[in-house]
Motif scaffolding. Sequence first.
Motif, PDB file in Angstrom:
ATOM      1  N   MET A   1       0.846  -1.180   0.000  1.00 47.07           N
ATOM      2  CA  MET A   1       0.000   0.000   0.000  1.00 47.07           C
ATOM      3  C   MET A   1       0.886   1.236   0.000  1.00 47.07           C
ATOM      4  O   MET A   1       1.736   1.378   0.861  1.00 47.07           O
ATOM      5  N   PRO A   2       0.715   2.137  -0.950  1.00 50.80           N
ATOM      6  CA  PRO A   2       1.485   3.374  -0.912  1.00 50.80           C
ATOM      7  C   PRO A   2       1.033   4.227   0.267  1.00 50.80           C
ATOM      8  O   PRO A   2      -0.156   4.481   0.436  1.00 50.80           O
ATOM      9  N   ALA A   3       1.966   4.647   1.083  1.00 50.14           N
ATOM     10  CA  ALA A   3       1.640   5.445   2.263  1.00 50.14           C
ATOM     11  C   ALA A   3       1.421   6.901   1.912  1.00 50.14           C
ATOM     12  O   ALA A   3       0.596   7.570   2.500  1.00 50.14           O
ATOM     13  N   SER A   4       2.165   7.387   0.944  1.00 43.03           N
ATOM     14  CA  SER A   4       2.076   8.782   0.524  1.00 43.03           C
ATOM     15  C   SER A   4       2.939   8.965  -0.707  1.00 43.03           C
ATOM     16  O   SER A   4       3.718   8.091  -1.061  1.00 43.03           O
ATOM     17  N   PRO A   5       2.829  10.112  -1.366  1.00 42.97           N
ATOM     18  CA  PRO A   5       3.694  10.365  -2.519  1.00 42.97           C
ATOM     19  C   PRO A   5       5.167  10.311  -2.096  1.00 42.97           C
ATOM     20  O   PRO A   5       5.497  10.616  -0.954  1.00 42.97           O
ATOM     21  N   GLY A   7       8.785  11.065  -1.075  1.00 39.69           N
ATOM     22  CA  GLY A   7       9.361  12.262  -0.471  1.00 39.69           C
ATOM     23  C   GLY A   7       8.519  12.886   0.621  1.00 39.69           C
ATOM     24  O   GLY A   7       9.014  13.712   1.379  1.00 39.69           O
ATOM     25  N   GLN A   8       7.239  12.534   0.701  1.00 42.62           N
ATOM     26  CA  GLN A   8       6.388  13.092   1.747  1.00 42.62           C
ATOM     27  C   GLN A   8       6.569  12.271   3.021  1.00 42.62           C
ATOM     28  O   GLN A   8       6.460  11.055   2.993  1.00 42.62           O
ATOM     29  N   PRO A   9       6.858  12.928   4.143  1.00 41.37           N
ATOM     30  CA  PRO A   9       7.032  12.185   5.392  1.00 41.37           C
ATOM     31  C   PRO A   9       5.762  11.403   5.754  1.00 41.37           C
ATOM     32  O   PRO A   9       4.658  11.875   5.529  1.00 41.37           O
ATOM     33  N   ASN A  10       5.965  10.200   6.266  1.00 46.55           N
ATOM     34  CA  ASN A  10       4.831   9.397   6.725  1.00 46.55           C
ATOM     35  C   ASN A  10       5.293   8.493   7.849  1.00 46.55           C
ATOM     36  O   ASN A  10       6.488   8.355   8.111  1.00 46.55           O
ATOM     37  N   LEU A  11       4.356   7.876   8.517  1.00 48.65           N
ATOM     38  CA  LEU A  11       4.668   7.057   9.681  1.00 48.65           C
ATOM     39  C   LEU A  11       5.542   5.862   9.318  1.00 48.65           C
ATOM     40  O   LEU A  11       6.457   5.507  10.057  1.00 48.65           O
ATOM     41  N   PHE A  12       5.292   5.240   8.180  1.00 50.31           N
ATOM     42  CA  PHE A  12       6.074   4.072   7.789  1.00 50.31           C
ATOM     43  C   PHE A  12       7.549   4.442   7.619  1.00 50.31           C
ATOM     44  O   PHE A  12       8.435   3.757   8.143  1.00 50.31           O
ATOM     45  N   SER A  13       7.816   5.520   6.871  1.00 43.89           N
ATOM     46  CA  SER A  13       9.215   5.920   6.664  1.00 43.89           C
ATOM     47  C   SER A  13       9.851   6.360   7.978  1.00 43.89           C
ATOM     48  O   SER A  13      11.022   6.096   8.225  1.00 43.89           O
ATOM     49  N   LEU A  32       3.338  12.396  16.717  1.00 41.71           N
ATOM     50  CA  LEU A  32       3.565  11.732  15.433  1.00 41.71           C
ATOM     51  C   LEU A  32       2.289  11.566  14.604  1.00 41.71           C
ATOM     52  O   LEU A  32       2.347  11.040  13.495  1.00 41.71           O
ATOM     53  N   ASN A  33       1.158  12.008  15.116  1.00 40.85           N
ATOM     54  CA  ASN A  33      -0.118  11.825  14.415  1.00 40.85           C
ATOM     55  C   ASN A  33      -0.121  12.436  13.017  1.00 40.85           C
ATOM     56  O   ASN A  33      -0.785  11.925  12.121  1.00 40.85           O
ATOM     57  N   ASP A  34       0.620  13.515  12.815  1.00 40.61           N
ATOM     58  CA  ASP A  34       0.664  14.154  11.489  1.00 40.61           C
ATOM     59  C   ASP A  34       1.340  13.263  10.444  1.00 40.61           C
ATOM     60  O   ASP A  34       1.181  13.489   9.249  1.00 40.61           O
ATOM     61  N   LEU A  35       2.086  12.266  10.884  1.00 41.42           N
ATOM     62  CA  LEU A  35       2.760  11.358   9.952  1.00 41.42           C
ATOM     63  C   LEU A  35       1.829  10.283   9.405  1.00 41.42           C
ATOM     64  O   LEU A  35       2.186   9.557   8.491  1.00 41.42           O
ATOM     65  N   VAL A  36       0.635  10.166   9.982  1.00 42.72           N
ATOM     66  CA  VAL A  36      -0.356   9.213   9.469  1.00 42.72           C
ATOM     67  C   VAL A  36      -1.109   9.929   8.348  1.00 42.72           C
ATOM     68  O   VAL A  36      -1.949  10.791   8.590  1.00 42.72           O
ATOM     69  N   THR A  37      -0.769   9.582   7.121  1.00 40.19           N
ATOM     70  CA  THR A  37      -1.325  10.257   5.948  1.00 40.19           C
ATOM     71  C   THR A  37      -2.782   9.846   5.709  1.00 40.19           C
ATOM     72  O   THR A  37      -3.258   8.866   6.279  1.00 40.19           O
ATOM     73  N   ARG A  38      -3.449  10.577   4.852  1.00 40.57           N
ATOM     74  CA  ARG A  38      -4.845  10.260   4.522  1.00 40.57           C
ATOM     75  C   ARG A  38      -5.006   8.833   3.986  1.00 40.57           C
ATOM     76  O   ARG A  38      -5.881   8.102   4.444  1.00 40.57           O
ATOM     77  N   PRO A  39      -4.174   8.398   3.011  1.00 41.21           N
ATOM     78  CA  PRO A  39      -4.320   7.002   2.551  1.00 41.21           C
ATOM     79  C   PRO A  39      -4.109   5.987   3.673  1.00 41.21           C
ATOM     80  O   PRO A  39      -4.783   4.958   3.732  1.00 41.21           O
TER      81      PRO A  39
END
Length: 101
Positions: A1-5, A7-13, A32-39
């Motif tokens: 599952m793509p977490a985000s585009p 280069g965009q920070p996300n929880l997985f990275s 860290l809640n902001d790292l959970v992206t919409r997808p």
Amino acid sequence: MPASPPGQPNLFSYVLRARENLWMGVPASYSLNDLVTRPMREWLRQGVFFIAPLLAGKREIGVIYADCRLSGRALKHEQFVAFQHFVQLAGRCLETMAQKS
């Protein structure tokens, strides 16, 4: 599952880079809640969960996620300790398998 585009920070990275096991949804992880992206929210929904990097030695394999969403039960400290132990053992198994190849 793509977490985000890319280069965009996300929880997985973040988890992979920091090599940190997290219990999301508790006060210690609120920053860290902001790292959970919409997808990611579409897949994970709201709630409390565990997430950790899966590493084979220093090699990044992915992340492991666990929750009790289906049962509706609350996660407990003992479960987090067991989750961390599971992740550590899984990483050791993968590292051993890679050395045999």
